[in-house]
Design an enzyme around this catalytic site. Structure first.
Site, mmCIF file in Angstrom:
data_model
loop_
_atom_site.group_PDB
_atom_site.id
_atom_site.type_symbol
_atom_site.label_atom_id
_atom_site.label_comp_id
_atom_site.label_asym_id
_atom_site.label_seq_id
_atom_site.Cartn_x
_atom_site.Cartn_y
_atom_site.Cartn_z
ATOM 1 N N HIS A 209 0.786 -1.232 0.000
ATOM 2 C CA HIS A 209 0.000 0.000 0.000
ATOM 3 C C HIS A 209 0.824 1.292 0.000
ATOM 4 C CE1 HIS A 209 0.879 0.154 4.291
ATOM 5 N NE2 HIS A 209 0.567 1.436 4.214
HETATM 6 C C1 UD1 Z 1 -1.587 5.897 5.930
HETATM 7 C C2 UD1 Z 1 -0.212 6.390 6.399
HETATM 8 C C3 UD1 Z 1 0.783 5.233 6.370
HETATM 9 C C4 UD1 Z 1 0.245 3.980 7.055
HETATM 10 C C5 UD1 Z 1 -1.110 3.642 6.456
HETATM 11 C C6 UD1 Z 1 -1.743 2.403 7.054
HETATM 12 C C7 UD1 Z 1 0.195 8.741 5.843
HETATM 13 C C8 UD1 Z 1 0.962 9.675 4.984
HETATM 14 N N1 UD1 Z 1 0.317 7.440 5.554
HETATM 15 O O1 UD1 Z 1 -1.480 5.591 4.545
HETATM 16 O O2 UD1 Z 1 1.973 5.648 7.005
HETATM 17 O O3 UD1 Z 1 1.139 2.911 6.849
HETATM 18 O O4 UD1 Z 1 -1.974 4.754 6.645
HETATM 19 O O5 UD1 Z 1 -2.886 2.037 6.354
HETATM 20 O O6 UD1 Z 1 -0.473 9.168 6.760
HETATM 21 N N2 UD1 Z 1 -9.021 5.347 2.145
HETATM 22 C C9 UD1 Z 1 -10.258 4.732 2.218
HETATM 23 N N3 UD1 Z 1 -10.765 4.414 3.433
HETATM 24 C C10 UD1 Z 1 -10.103 4.700 4.571
HETATM 25 C C11 UD1 Z 1 -8.861 5.343 4.496
HETATM 26 C C12 UD1 Z 1 -8.334 5.653 3.290
HETATM 27 O O7 UD1 Z 1 -10.876 4.450 1.209
HETATM 28 O O8 UD1 Z 1 -10.627 4.380 5.656
HETATM 29 C C13 UD1 Z 1 -8.448 5.674 0.840
HETATM 30 C C14 UD1 Z 1 -8.625 7.109 0.441
HETATM 31 O O9 UD1 Z 1 -9.065 7.146 -0.870
HETATM 32 C C15 UD1 Z 1 -7.239 7.714 0.535
HETATM 33 C C16 UD1 Z 1 -6.338 6.507 0.370
HETATM 34 O O10 UD1 Z 1 -7.081 5.387 0.845
HETATM 35 O O11 UD1 Z 1 -7.004 8.698 -0.410
HETATM 36 C C17 UD1 Z 1 -5.083 6.618 1.151
HETATM 37 O O12 UD1 Z 1 -5.372 6.918 2.515
HETATM 38 P P1 UD1 Z 1 -4.417 7.892 3.331
HETATM 39 O O13 UD1 Z 1 -5.004 8.199 4.612
HETATM 40 O O14 UD1 Z 1 -3.972 8.999 2.451
HETATM 41 O O15 UD1 Z 1 -3.100 7.070 3.570
HETATM 42 P P2 UD1 Z 1 -2.789 5.514 3.646
HETATM 43 O O16 UD1 Z 1 -2.353 5.038 2.321
HETATM 44 O O17 UD1 Z 1 -3.856 4.749 4.323
#
Ligand code: UD1
Length: 370
Positions: A209
């Site tokens: 991820h």
């Molecule tokens: C975040 C952390 C990362 C951690 C990871 C664990 C940052 C920069 N990164 O990354 O260090 O390892 O969490 O999972 O903070 N999304 C959903 N549902 C959710 C959450 C996210 O659909 O509940 C989708 C959204 O479209 C979002 C994408 O996932 O744009 C990425 O989520 P984001 O919070 O930006 O970071 P992670 O990749 O989860």
């Protein structure tokens, strides 16, 4: 009688809920410390959030800022605006921030500007790759926090190099606390192996991820490598993070029958599968460590890791993001399990402590505040 010290934990993403669980329990045991939990809402899907609170028996958050997704700046700015108001209204004695996510960054900056003492749990980790959003978050969090809890001697060294030794304490790793208190429970309660038909099977577990691996160019060779690795075992289970799910849909990925795409796992299912897998293939920091704690060989699909001890102990190997050699390395790792048995409990204890990091951290921070 009102409690003497009021601490606020600020969390928002899956790995932070795991780190919060032992801390919340340790604070609960302290007579004069009140604990509030703020969920930023960075992770909002139940599978990444609510299920962790439930399984790890973490008290319900006192506030949820519901910031949701957005660009890094949007997400961080929204959190800061809402946190500033929350901290002003509640007036905590100190705040606790965890790991390296955008929630960590937003919380640390807001507290620093509001002059609220801050403790950073999992301080001192460095991948030395500033292109990683997490690396920037770690550096800012360490430099803006007042008390730094380093999980490993290497993390202490990194803090010393950045002239932060005076604020740093070697605490051990709260993720080890979490594993030790949940591994038996996972064996008793998790039904994932039966549900996936893997109770007696040799299988691999993969998670991908990281931002750098979830572009169209990066993911294609990784998926190809996972396909080859899957042929070495009866099945490769791939719990798909929401970020990765979007990409797999975009590139119309059609996995071979050996690859099982599943929804993100709950914490207990995750540790049950990590413990039972023949091999773990991941780009997650937490999963690398959990594999080491559970003595399962791990290949890390990155060019570097902040958890260098897992590599020196022999339980983890960096495959690099291009991953052409992944299947070959997976075969070697599975054939050579003695190499992994050498990563004894002693080695883990030397680097990550004895599983009592949480109580050391909260006791130290409360004394320091007093
Ligand atoms: C975040 C952390 C990362 C951690 C990871 C664990 C940052 C920069 N990164 O990354 O260090 O390892 O969490 O999972 O903070 N999304 C959903 N549902 C959710 C959450 C996210 O659909 O509940 C989708 C959204 O479209 C979002 C994408 O996932 O744009 C990425 O989520 P984001 O919070 O930006 O970071 P992670 O990749 O989860």
């Amino acid at each position: 009688m009102p409690k003497r010290i009021k601490l606020v934990s600020i969390v928002g993403a899956r790995p932070q809920f795991v780190k919060l669980a032992p801390i919340a329990r340790a604070i609960d045991a302290m007579a004069d410390v009140e604990h509030c939990i703020v969920h930023t809402g960075q992770h909002y899907d139940d599978r990444l959030s609510a299920s962790f609170f439930e399984q790890l028996e973490i008290p319900r958050p006192n506030a949820n800022l519901e910031v949701g997704s957005g660009s890094h700046a949007e997400q961080t700015a929204k959190m800061m605006t809402l946190l500033e108001r929350y901290l002003e209204e509640t007036g905590p004695s100190g705040i606790l921030v965890y790991g390296d996510t955008n929630s960590t960054l937003a919380a640390t900056l807001t507290a620093a500007k509001s002059h609220i003492p801050t403790a950073h749990i999992e301080a001192g980790l460095r991948s030395f790759d500033r292109a990683m959003p997490e690396e920037v978050n770690r550096i800012v969090a360490d430099h803006c926090s007042d008390r730094l809890y380093a999980p490993t001697p290497q993390a202490m060294e990194n803090l010393k190099t950045e002239n932060l030794a005076e604020r740093a304490v070697l605490s051990g790793d709260v993720m080890l606390d979490a594993i030790l208190s949940n591994v038996k429970l996972a064996q008793q309660k998790s039904t994932a192996l039966d549900e996936l038909g893997l109770a007696d099977a040799d299988f691999a577990l993969a998670t991908v991820h990281r931002a750098s691996n979830t572009t169209k160019d990066a993911i294609v060779p990784i998926l190809k490598a996972l396909e080859s690795a899957a042929e070495l075992v009866s099945s490769l289970v791939f719990p798909v993070h929401p970020r990765t799910r979007v990409l797999l849909t975009e590139i119309d990925f059609k996995p071979s029958p050996m690859i099982r795409l599943v929804e993100p796992l709950s914490y207990l299912d995750s540790i049950r599968l990590i413990q039972s897998a023949k091999i773990v293939i991941t780009d997650s920091g937490g999963v690398q460590k959990e594999a080491a704690f559970l003595n399962t060989p791990c290949l890390t699909v990155r060019d570097e890791t902040e958890w260098t001890e897992t590599v020196s102990l022999g339980v983890n190997r960096l495959v690099g993001s291009r991953a052409e050699h992944l299947a070959e390395l997976a075969e070697q790792a599975m054939a050579n399990t003695e190499m992994f048995d050498k990563a004894t409990k002693q080695g883990i204890a030397e680097h990550y402590g004895s599983g009592e990091a949480a109580s050391l951290i909260v006791t130290d921070f409360a004394e320091w505040l007093a």
